[in-house]
Motif scaffolding. Structure first.
Motif, PDB file in Angstrom:
ATOM      1  N   ASN A 121       0.835  -1.202   0.000  1.00  0.00           N
ATOM      2  CA  ASN A 121       0.000   0.000   0.000  1.00  0.00           C
ATOM      3  C   ASN A 121       0.867   1.247   0.000  1.00  0.00           C
ATOM      4  N   GLU A 122       0.245   2.397   0.106  1.00  0.00           N
ATOM      5  CA  GLU A 122       0.971   3.664   0.056  1.00  0.00           C
ATOM      6  C   GLU A 122       1.909   3.845   1.247  1.00  0.00           C
ATOM      7  N   ALA A 123       1.596   3.160   2.353  1.00  0.00           N
ATOM      8  CA  ALA A 123       2.445   3.258   3.542  1.00  0.00           C
ATOM      9  C   ALA A 123       3.654   2.328   3.456  1.00  0.00           C
ATOM     10  N   GLY A 124       3.752   1.576   2.390  1.00  0.00           N
ATOM     11  CA  GLY A 124       4.875   0.668   2.233  1.00  0.00           C
ATOM     12  C   GLY A 124       4.705  -0.664   2.915  1.00  0.00           C
ATOM     13  N   GLN A 125       3.480  -0.978   3.350  1.00  0.00           N
ATOM     14  CA  GLN A 125       3.203  -2.245   4.006  1.00  0.00           C
ATOM     15  C   GLN A 125       2.534  -3.210   3.030  1.00  0.00           C
ATOM     16  N   ILE A 126       2.753  -4.513   3.243  1.00  0.00           N
ATOM     17  CA  ILE A 126       2.145  -5.526   2.373  1.00  0.00           C
ATOM     18  C   ILE A 126       0.633  -5.480   2.516  1.00  0.00           C
ATOM     19  N   ASP A 127      -0.049  -5.360   1.401  1.00  0.00           N
ATOM     20  CA  ASP A 127      -1.504  -5.248   1.375  1.00  0.00           C
ATOM     21  C   ASP A 127      -2.106  -6.621   1.083  1.00  0.00           C
ATOM     22  N   GLU A 128      -2.558  -7.316   2.124  1.00  0.00           N
ATOM     23  CA  GLU A 128      -3.104  -8.665   1.961  1.00  0.00           C
ATOM     24  C   GLU A 128      -4.503  -8.661   1.355  1.00  0.00           C
ATOM     25  N   SER A 129      -5.133  -7.506   1.277  1.00  0.00           N
ATOM     26  CA  SER A 129      -6.476  -7.434   0.706  1.00  0.00           C
ATOM     27  C   SER A 129      -6.462  -7.451  -0.826  1.00  0.00           C
ATOM     28  N   VAL A 130      -5.281  -7.263  -1.421  1.00  0.00           N
ATOM     29  CA  VAL A 130      -5.159  -7.232  -2.877  1.00  0.00           C
ATOM     30  C   VAL A 130      -4.694  -8.604  -3.365  1.00  0.00           C
ATOM     31  N   LYS A 131      -5.445  -9.194  -4.283  1.00  0.00           N
ATOM     32  CA  LYS A 131      -5.103 -10.490  -4.859  1.00  0.00           C
ATOM     33  C   LYS A 131      -4.290 -10.272  -6.133  1.00  0.00           C
ATOM     34  N   VAL A 132      -3.165 -10.999  -6.247  1.00  0.00           N
ATOM     35  CA  VAL A 132      -2.266 -10.836  -7.386  1.00  0.00           C
ATOM     36  C   VAL A 132      -2.013 -12.188  -8.039  1.00  0.00           C
ATOM     37  N   TYR A 133      -2.142 -12.234  -9.355  1.00  0.00           N
ATOM     38  CA  TYR A 133      -1.815 -13.428 -10.138  1.00  0.00           C
ATOM     39  C   TYR A 133      -0.551 -13.128 -10.949  1.00  0.00           C
ATOM     40  N   ASP A 134       0.504 -13.865 -10.631  1.00  0.00           N
ATOM     41  CA  ASP A 134       1.804 -13.643 -11.266  1.00  0.00           C
ATOM     42  C   ASP A 134       1.923 -14.552 -12.496  1.00  0.00           C
ATOM     43  N   ILE A 135       1.867 -13.968 -13.674  1.00  0.00           N
ATOM     44  CA  ILE A 135       2.003 -14.721 -14.931  1.00  0.00           C
ATOM     45  C   ILE A 135       3.257 -14.254 -15.675  1.00  0.00           C
ATOM     46  N   SER A 136       4.289 -13.953 -14.893  1.00  0.00           N
ATOM     47  CA  SER A 136       5.513 -13.396 -15.457  1.00  0.00           C
ATOM     48  C   SER A 136       6.292 -14.438 -16.246  1.00  0.00           C
ATOM     49  N   LEU A 137       7.182 -13.937 -17.098  1.00  0.00           N
ATOM     50  CA  LEU A 137       8.121 -14.794 -17.808  1.00  0.00           C
ATOM     51  C   LEU A 137       9.340 -14.986 -16.916  1.00  0.00           C
ATOM     52  N   THR A 138       9.252 -15.941 -16.009  1.00  0.00           N
ATOM     53  CA  THR A 138      10.359 -16.225 -15.109  1.00  0.00           C
ATOM     54  C   THR A 138      11.467 -16.957 -15.874  1.00  0.00           C
ATOM     55  N   ARG A 139      12.594 -17.179 -15.199  1.00  0.00           N
ATOM     56  CA  ARG A 139      13.718 -17.794 -15.893  1.00  0.00           C
ATOM     57  C   ARG A 139      13.426 -19.245 -16.286  1.00  0.00           C
ATOM     58  N   ASN A 140      12.613 -19.953 -15.502  1.00  0.00           N
ATOM     59  CA  ASN A 140      12.227 -21.303 -15.900  1.00  0.00           C
ATOM     60  C   ASN A 140      11.384 -21.279 -17.162  1.00  0.00           C
ATOM     61  N   VAL A 141      10.448 -20.338 -17.229  1.00  0.00           N
ATOM     62  CA  VAL A 141       9.585 -20.232 -18.415  1.00  0.00           C
ATOM     63  C   VAL A 141      10.403 -19.845 -19.637  1.00  0.00           C
ATOM     64  N   VAL A 142      11.276 -18.854 -19.477  1.00  0.00           N
ATOM     65  CA  VAL A 142      12.109 -18.409 -20.597  1.00  0.00           C
ATOM     66  C   VAL A 142      13.006 -19.538 -21.084  1.00  0.00           C
ATOM     67  N   GLN A 143      13.588 -20.267 -20.155  1.00  0.00           N
ATOM     68  CA  GLN A 143      14.489 -21.348 -20.547  1.00  0.00           C
ATOM     69  C   GLN A 143      13.736 -22.488 -21.226  1.00  0.00           C
ATOM     70  N   MET A 144      12.512 -22.764 -20.786  1.00  0.00           N
ATOM     71  CA  MET A 144      11.706 -23.778 -21.459  1.00  0.00           C
ATOM     72  C   MET A 144      11.365 -23.357 -22.879  1.00  0.00           C
TER      73      MET A 144
END
Length: 382
Positions: A121-144
């Protein structure tokens, strides 16, 4: 089996060894801090656990090394990868992982904590109320993707040579010389014996794809700075699920009848039905764990051996330099074994997949007929 047991014992031994020496090393640093140094000036010891897990786990960047800058601080040399996030509350977000400054900075309301992207959040604390789906191109995905691209390019180029008559009307050339014996081996030693001469062609493309895809990823994983894709349980799980589905959809009447109506006495049948039903799931599970554990163990052993140099160096510099030839020698030895294991594990996964599929498509045996045909022509049956 002996190699797997030896590697498991070695992993446990080195892990315990590193844990003990890491505690000793950190304790020494704590003692120095209490002898007159301020907490801010306390020198951080070598963290072997972090080095090991940073290598074997997935990440949002390729981290190669750290160099000491003119300011005296360590500066990582890495290759950033795209971060793609979707949140129902914040929408779709994409940026390069370098924005996180290796976990030291927040960007666009997100923070990288132990390799995982979390909302703040704006205070710099982890906001557990926000749901996040990580679909990034990680190094395993890139290498595959790189391994898949290389596999397609190699196979298409070889297929083009065969289409032009190279390897048919005249001797094969170039990379075709190396790949053709492997294809022939998988066909003659894996597909035909386990699937039969009449049905192997139907499953040969699948077996070849599994073999070469695992092999390429195994070899890529041995390159320093790369990702250990086949040492990731998610990767092996997907391959196991694919084999599982092929086995299920290939099962014939005899296969399912043997599971739900095994040829055993009636009082044993309920137990055997349960055992046979569970065997449907234990077969792909064995494929998943075997590949994952063997490839992960080899990487951990190599990193542990290299880490011993820095652990001993943290105790005393002379000890670290003195142990380095031993550590490097054993690391090279294990690395050469891992090159062999890369081929063996690709073969074992492919061969067991063929065995399990062969059991699913196997027809009813007529033992008497087989025994009769196996006898010489002049034999007398009593």
């Amino acid at each position: 089996m002996k190699v797997s047991s030896l590697k498991s014992f070695a992993v446990a031994s080195f892990s315990l060894f590193i844990l003990l020496f890491s505690n000793v090393s950190m304790a020494q640093h704590d003692d120095h801090a209490t002898e007159g140094h301020a907490p801010a000036e306390k020198k951080k010891g070598f963290d072997a656990n972090k080095v090991i897990f940073d290598h074997v786990l997935d990440g949002h960047e390729y981290h190669f090394m750290d160099v000491t800058g003119e300011d005296g601080h360590l500066h990582p040399i890495s290759l950033p990868l795209p971060v793609i996030l979707y949140s129902p509350e914040r929408g779709l977000t994409s940026f390069m992982s370098s924005k996180f400054e290796h976990g030291h900075a927040d960007y666009n309301g997100y923070r990288l904590v132990d390799g995982k992207v979390v909302p703040v959040n704006e205070a710099g604390q982890i906001d557990e109320s926000v749901k996040v789906y990580d679909i990034s191109l990680t190094r395993n995905v890139v290498q595959m993707l790189v391994a898949l691209t290389l596999l397609v390019v190699i196979m298409l180029s070889i297929a083009k040579k065969y289409k032009n008559g190279v390897g048919v009307k005249k001797a094969p050339t170039g990379l075709q010389n190396a790949v053709e014996p492997v294809i022939t081996f998988v066909r003659d030693e894996v597909a035909k014996p386990n699937l039969g001469h009449k049905r192997y062609e139907r499953y040969l493309p699948l077996l070849l794809t599994i073999f070469f895809f695992i092999l390429i990823n195994n070899i890529f994983g041995l390159i320093p700075g790369s990702a250990n894709v086949t040492g990731n349980i998610a990767f092996t799980a997907v391959l196991g699920v694919i084999s599982f589905l092929v086995i299920l959809f290939s099962g014939n009447k005899h296969f399912w009848g043997h599971i739900f109506n095994p040829p055993v006495p009636g009082f044993v049948k309920p137990i055997m039905v349960l055992v046979e039903f569970l065997s449907i799931f234990t077969k792909p599970f064995a494929l998943i764990i075997r590949l994952f554990a063997n490839m992960l163990a080899g990487h951990i052993i190599i990193i542990c051996l290299i880490s011993l140099i820095f652990i001993f160096g943290g105790l005393k510099t002379a000890i670290g330099w003195g142990f380095s030839p031993i550590s490097i020698g054993f690391s090279v030895f294990i690395f050469l074994i891992e090159v062999l294991v890369a081929f063996i594990q690709a073969f074992i996964f492919t061969n067991l997949t063929a065995v399990f599929i062969g059991q699913a498509i196997e027809e009813t045996h007529h033992h008497d007929d087989h025994a009769h045909h196996d006898l010489p022509d002049d034999a007398v049956i009593i």
